[in-house]
Design a protein around this motif. Structure first.
Motif, PDB file in Angstrom:
ATOM      1  N   VAL A  34      13.147  -0.552  -7.370  1.00 57.74           N
ATOM      2  CA  VAL A  34      12.114  -0.226  -6.388  1.00 57.74           C
ATOM      3  C   VAL A  34      10.835  -0.980  -6.740  1.00 57.74           C
ATOM      4  O   VAL A  34      10.202  -1.608  -5.897  1.00 57.74           O
ATOM      5  CB  VAL A  34      11.828   1.303  -6.368  1.00 57.74           C
ATOM      6  CG1 VAL A  34      10.702   1.617  -5.401  1.00 57.74           C
ATOM      7  CG2 VAL A  34      13.095   2.062  -6.004  1.00 57.74           C
ATOM      8  N   ARG A  35      10.526  -0.945  -8.011  1.00 63.94           N
ATOM      9  CA  ARG A  35       9.332  -1.612  -8.504  1.00 63.94           C
ATOM     10  C   ARG A  35       9.391  -3.111  -8.209  1.00 63.94           C
ATOM     11  O   ARG A  35       8.411  -3.715  -7.754  1.00 63.94           O
ATOM     12  CB  ARG A  35       9.238  -1.372 -10.012  1.00 63.94           C
ATOM     13  CG  ARG A  35       7.884  -1.603 -10.571  1.00 63.94           C
ATOM     14  CD  ARG A  35       7.844  -1.293 -12.064  1.00 63.94           C
ATOM     15  NE  ARG A  35       6.534  -1.639 -12.563  1.00 63.94           N
ATOM     16  CZ  ARG A  35       5.537  -0.770 -12.711  1.00 63.94           C
ATOM     17  NH1 ARG A  35       5.714   0.500 -12.435  1.00 63.94           N
ATOM     18  NH2 ARG A  35       4.361  -1.174 -13.132  1.00 63.94           N
ATOM     19  N   ALA A  36      10.543  -3.730  -8.480  1.00 61.88           N
ATOM     20  CA  ALA A  36      10.713  -5.166  -8.228  1.00 61.88           C
ATOM     21  C   ALA A  36      10.568  -5.469  -6.732  1.00 61.88           C
ATOM     22  O   ALA A  36       9.964  -6.476  -6.353  1.00 61.88           O
ATOM     23  CB  ALA A  36      12.065  -5.635  -8.745  1.00 61.88           C
ATOM     24  N   LEU A  70       3.874   4.496  -4.789  1.00 60.47           N
ATOM     25  CA  LEU A  70       2.932   3.399  -5.059  1.00 60.47           C
ATOM     26  C   LEU A  70       1.736   3.887  -5.869  1.00 60.47           C
ATOM     27  O   LEU A  70       1.344   3.275  -6.857  1.00 60.47           O
ATOM     28  CB  LEU A  70       2.445   2.778  -3.743  1.00 60.47           C
ATOM     29  CG  LEU A  70       3.485   2.053  -2.877  1.00 60.47           C
ATOM     30  CD1 LEU A  70       2.803   1.454  -1.652  1.00 60.47           C
ATOM     31  CD2 LEU A  70       4.203   0.967  -3.666  1.00 60.47           C
ATOM     32  N   TYR A  71       1.170   5.014  -5.431  1.00 54.56           N
ATOM     33  CA  TYR A  71      -0.009   5.543  -6.140  1.00 54.56           C
ATOM     34  C   TYR A  71       0.322   5.946  -7.572  1.00 54.56           C
ATOM     35  O   TYR A  71      -0.519   5.890  -8.455  1.00 54.56           O
ATOM     36  CB  TYR A  71      -0.596   6.747  -5.383  1.00 54.56           C
ATOM     37  CG  TYR A  71      -1.389   6.374  -4.158  1.00 54.56           C
ATOM     38  CD1 TYR A  71      -2.554   5.600  -4.268  1.00 54.56           C
ATOM     39  CD2 TYR A  71      -0.999   6.792  -2.894  1.00 54.56           C
ATOM     40  CE1 TYR A  71      -3.290   5.251  -3.149  1.00 54.56           C
ATOM     41  CE2 TYR A  71      -1.732   6.453  -1.761  1.00 54.56           C
ATOM     42  CZ  TYR A  71      -2.869   5.687  -1.896  1.00 54.56           C
ATOM     43  OH  TYR A  71      -3.596   5.341  -0.790  1.00 54.56           O
ATOM     44  N   LYS A  72       1.581   6.356  -7.780  1.00 55.63           N
ATOM     45  CA  LYS A  72       2.000   6.771  -9.121  1.00 55.63           C
ATOM     46  C   LYS A  72       1.978   5.565 -10.074  1.00 55.63           C
ATOM     47  O   LYS A  72       1.622   5.686 -11.242  1.00 55.63           O
ATOM     48  CB  LYS A  72       3.406   7.365  -9.047  1.00 55.63           C
ATOM     49  CG  LYS A  72       3.784   8.263 -10.189  1.00 55.63           C
ATOM     50  CD  LYS A  72       5.115   8.966  -9.911  1.00 55.63           C
ATOM     51  CE  LYS A  72       6.273   7.965  -9.819  1.00 55.63           C
ATOM     52  NZ  LYS A  72       7.520   8.577  -9.325  1.00 55.63           N
ATOM     53  N   TRP A  73       2.366   4.400  -9.552  1.00 51.06           N
ATOM     54  CA  TRP A  73       2.481   3.215 -10.413  1.00 51.06           C
ATOM     55  C   TRP A  73       1.224   2.341 -10.449  1.00 51.06           C
ATOM     56  O   TRP A  73       0.984   1.659 -11.430  1.00 51.06           O
ATOM     57  CB  TRP A  73       3.682   2.371  -9.966  1.00 51.06           C
ATOM     58  CG  TRP A  73       5.003   2.986 -10.334  1.00 51.06           C
ATOM     59  CD1 TRP A  73       5.234   3.868 -11.348  1.00 51.06           C
ATOM     60  CD2 TRP A  73       6.265   2.761  -9.698  1.00 51.06           C
ATOM     61  NE1 TRP A  73       6.553   4.207 -11.388  1.00 51.06           N
ATOM     62  CE2 TRP A  73       7.233   3.539 -10.384  1.00 51.06           C
ATOM     63  CE3 TRP A  73       6.699   1.980  -8.625  1.00 51.06           C
ATOM     64  CZ2 TRP A  73       8.569   3.550 -10.042  1.00 51.06           C
ATOM     65  CZ3 TRP A  73       8.034   1.985  -8.275  1.00 51.06           C
ATOM     66  CH2 TRP A  73       8.960   2.775  -8.971  1.00 51.06           C
ATOM     67  N   TRP A  74       0.513   2.312  -9.326  1.00 50.09           N
ATOM     68  CA  TRP A  74      -0.673   1.443  -9.280  1.00 50.09           C
ATOM     69  C   TRP A  74      -1.891   2.255  -8.852  1.00 50.09           C
ATOM     70  O   TRP A  74      -1.913   2.801  -7.746  1.00 50.09           O
ATOM     71  CB  TRP A  74      -0.432   0.281  -8.306  1.00 50.09           C
ATOM     72  CG  TRP A  74       0.647  -0.657  -8.768  1.00 50.09           C
ATOM     73  CD1 TRP A  74       0.520  -1.663  -9.691  1.00 50.09           C
ATOM     74  CD2 TRP A  74       2.023  -0.680  -8.343  1.00 50.09           C
ATOM     75  NE1 TRP A  74       1.732  -2.312  -9.853  1.00 50.09           N
ATOM     76  CE2 TRP A  74       2.663  -1.729  -9.054  1.00 50.09           C
ATOM     77  CE3 TRP A  74       2.783   0.089  -7.442  1.00 50.09           C
ATOM     78  CZ2 TRP A  74       4.017  -2.034  -8.878  1.00 50.09           C
ATOM     79  CZ3 TRP A  74       4.130  -0.216  -7.266  1.00 50.09           C
ATOM     80  CH2 TRP A  74       4.733  -1.261  -7.986  1.00 50.09           C
ATOM     81  N   PRO A  75      -2.892   2.315  -9.703  1.00 52.86           N
ATOM     82  CA  PRO A  75      -4.049   3.191  -9.426  1.00 52.86           C
ATOM     83  C   PRO A  75      -4.926   2.710  -8.276  1.00 52.86           C
ATOM     84  O   PRO A  75      -5.709   3.477  -7.745  1.00 52.86           O
ATOM     85  CB  PRO A  75      -4.839   3.164 -10.738  1.00 52.86           C
ATOM     86  CG  PRO A  75      -4.461   1.875 -11.393  1.00 52.86           C
ATOM     87  CD  PRO A  75      -3.036   1.623 -10.997  1.00 52.86           C
TER      88      PRO A  75
END
Lengths: 213, 213
Positions: A34-36, A70-75
């Motif tokens: 998912v991240r990729a 998205l918010y969990k991984w990128w602030p």
């Protein structure tokens, strides 16, 4: 033929059959896939459009993930943009590793100058600008973009040093500022243009020295 | 003893006696003196406070000029700040002109790095940041600060070239990016610190060259 990364996560797994199917199997994709996907989506947007229209909303829709993820991984939007951009330019900015470090650096500097003329490159300058007054963005910039790029340059330069093409006593960290830093200087303060001759001179000045021989 | 510039314009002239006296004789000061007063006021504010509290209102009050005059000469707060800052650091950043250009450059680079740690230096970085998205400010930055600083560096470097301390074929404009540009790079993207050893290495790398001899 390998299944493209974007599709792989959507293939049903045995568990899917026995539970309520999720639309396009989203929730079942391993996190790293998912991240990729997200990074590929963001990288593509950055290279083609820059940062103006890059929103969490749009990235979530295009990459088929929730905004919560998205918010969990990128602030922040800046962090997301920088992470995507780093991955998008990784191949373009990869260093050659031939016997001639001067030529390898010259080639990489030309690729770097080219990529800096894309919407993504211009977005990068804008993020450097914003990071002068936004400390979180400045931290994200270092963590997700510049420290990684520095490390890759250090690796190539240290290899040249081990090969005897750069003298042992030279601190290769300084060379990064005298090569790429010099280009950033002309991009951020546009008194003088970034030309092919300028890029070549950066390398020649350092390797040949500017004093009479 | 010479009359200080700030006072000179306030001395009554014969015309003053026959017309309605203006408070502190403001309207009678020659334009270049008023301009010098304003620049001195702004320069002082920049060095000690930076740009946050620098307003046309405050500068007008402190320099004893009308806001109309300020607006006539400087289109924006950024332009006013940059013009004042350029003049405030002119002496500090002046180049020595001894027989040893390496030492002169090293000395100037240390002064430059010092001044960049003042509120004025930090304001400069902020203005570079804002100029990434503000084209008028970018033009003002070039016109009122960076092109002037470049020209002064070119003069010192060309002199060294005429003296045979820098090879004829070297484009001295590139050296500005590999010396001061490299420092700006570390100031704008804070991955690595600006240390005395870094400043010395900038000069040594260029004059000695980094390849084995």
């Amino acid at each position: 033929m390998a299944i493209p990364a974007q599709e792989r996560g959507r293939v049903s797994t045995p568990q899917d059959a026995s539970t309520t199917p999720r639309p396009r199997g989203r929730g079942r994709r391993p996190a790293d896939e998912v991240r990729a996907d997200v990074l590929a989506t963001v990288g593509q947007l950055m290279l083609t459009e820059g940062i103006a229209e890059l929103t969490f909303e749009r990235v979530a829709r295009l990459a088929g993930v929730s905004k919560t993820t998205l918010y969990k991984w990128w602030p922040s939007r800046g962090a997301l943009a920088l992470d995507g951009y780093f991955h998008a330019v990784e191949n373009t900015l990869a260093f050659d590793d031939t016997v001639d470090v001067r030529e390898d650096l010259r080639h990489q500097l030309h690729s770097f100058a080219d990529v800096m003329t894309t919407p993504g490159g211009r977005a990068l300058l804008q993020l450097i600008g914003e990071s002068q007054t936004d400390h979180d963005l400045a931290s994200a910039y270092r963590a997700l973009y510049s420290s990684g790029r520095r490390e890759l340059a250090y690796q190539r330069l240290r290899h040249a040093q081990r090969d005897g093409q750069i003298r042992d006593e030279v601190d290769v960290r300084v060379l990064v500022d005298q090569l790429w830093g010099a280009v950033y200087h002309r991009l951020l303060i546009r008194d003088e243009p970034v030309t092919p001759a300028f890029l070549d001179a950066l390398v020649d000045n350092l390797f040949d020295g500017i004093a009479p021989r």
